[in-house]
Write a protein that holds these residues in place. Structure first.
Motif, PDB file in Angstrom:
ATOM      1  N   THR A 101       0.809  -1.219   0.000  1.00 58.60           N
ATOM      2  CA  THR A 101       0.000   0.000   0.000  1.00 58.60           C
ATOM      3  C   THR A 101       0.846   1.274   0.000  1.00 58.60           C
ATOM      4  O   THR A 101       0.326   2.352  -0.244  1.00 58.60           O
ATOM      5  CB  THR A 101      -0.957   0.026   1.204  1.00 58.60           C
ATOM      6  N   TYR A 102       2.126   1.149   0.312  1.00 59.31           N
ATOM      7  CA  TYR A 102       3.042   2.295   0.240  1.00 59.31           C
ATOM      8  C   TYR A 102       4.459   1.790   0.011  1.00 59.31           C
ATOM      9  O   TYR A 102       4.753   0.619   0.222  1.00 59.31           O
ATOM     10  CB  TYR A 102       2.966   3.178   1.490  1.00 59.31           C
ATOM     11  N   LYS A 103       5.318   2.678  -0.442  1.00 56.16           N
ATOM     12  CA  LYS A 103       6.718   2.341  -0.720  1.00 56.16           C
ATOM     13  C   LYS A 103       7.567   2.708   0.489  1.00 56.16           C
ATOM     14  O   LYS A 103       7.580   3.860   0.929  1.00 56.16           O
ATOM     15  CB  LYS A 103       7.228   3.098  -1.954  1.00 56.16           C
ATOM     16  N   ILE A 104       8.270   1.731   1.017  1.00 55.36           N
ATOM     17  CA  ILE A 104       9.108   1.934   2.194  1.00 55.36           C
ATOM     18  C   ILE A 104      10.111   3.056   1.950  1.00 55.36           C
ATOM     19  O   ILE A 104      10.252   3.970   2.759  1.00 55.36           O
ATOM     20  CB  ILE A 104       9.846   0.632   2.568  1.00 55.36           C
ATOM     21  N   ASP A 105      10.821   2.987   0.832  1.00 49.78           N
ATOM     22  CA  ASP A 105      11.837   3.994   0.516  1.00 49.78           C
ATOM     23  C   ASP A 105      11.260   5.403   0.484  1.00 49.78           C
ATOM     24  O   ASP A 105      11.866   6.339   0.993  1.00 49.78           O
ATOM     25  CB  ASP A 105      12.490   3.696  -0.837  1.00 49.78           C
ATOM     26  N   GLN A 106      10.107   5.545  -0.114  1.00 48.09           N
ATOM     27  CA  GLN A 106       9.500   6.876  -0.201  1.00 48.09           C
ATOM     28  C   GLN A 106       9.100   7.393   1.175  1.00 48.09           C
ATOM     29  O   GLN A 106       9.262   8.582   1.474  1.00 48.09           O
ATOM     30  CB  GLN A 106       8.288   6.849  -1.132  1.00 48.09           C
ATOM     31  N   GLU A 107       8.582   6.514   2.000  1.00 48.62           N
ATOM     32  CA  GLU A 107       8.184   6.923   3.356  1.00 48.62           C
ATOM     33  C   GLU A 107       9.403   7.309   4.191  1.00 48.62           C
ATOM     34  O   GLU A 107       9.363   8.296   4.930  1.00 48.62           O
ATOM     35  CB  GLU A 107       7.387   5.807   4.042  1.00 48.62           C
TER      36      GLU A 107
END
Length: 135
Positions: A101-107
């Motif tokens: 549901t989300y990108k770890i790197d982006q977060e």
């Protein structure tokens, strides 16, 4: 000459030097697979990147701790340490895969400290599991 290499001080310095060199190489590999620049983000004060990077440093060092403890030669320690690093890297990709549901790197790049903390704990935790199985 063989007594020179059997000296515990020389052997310790050799293993330390190799572990530091591997740590630098492995951190460079992590830098290549992340979408952000670790050291630039840390310089900016991104605490999430600092936690994630700190977890990777601890994880790599911990794997080498087990590798050195359980192997007689520097070459064996490097081999097992490298194998352990590859497993840690795979764990990083699994973590990214398990959060669709989300990108770890982006977060982490956005300084999401909860994600940075979990990333750190995963690296540290996996290093103990990997280290315990090193032969």
């Amino acid at each position: 000459m063989s007594s020179f290499w059997e000296n515990v001080l020389i052997e310790t310095a050799a293993r330390y030097s190799v572990a530091i060199l591997c740590l630098i190489v492995f951190l460079a590999i992590f830098e290549l697979v992340t979408s952000y620049k670790n050291w630039e983000e840390i310089k900016k004060g991104n605490f999430s990147v600092a936690m994630a990077t700190g977890g990777k440093i601890f994880g790599i060092a911990n794997i080498f701790r087990y590798s050195i403890e359980h192997n007689d030669t520097v070459v064996e320690s490097i081999s097992w340490g490298t194998y352990g690093f590859l497993l840690l890297l795979i764990g990083y990709f699994i973590f990214e895969f398990l959060t669709p549901t989300y990108k770890i790197d982006q977060e982490i790049a956005k300084d999401n400290r909860a994600v940075g903390f979990i990333s750190m704990v995963i690296s540290v935790g996996l290093s103990f599991v990997i280290g315990a199985s090193i032969g």
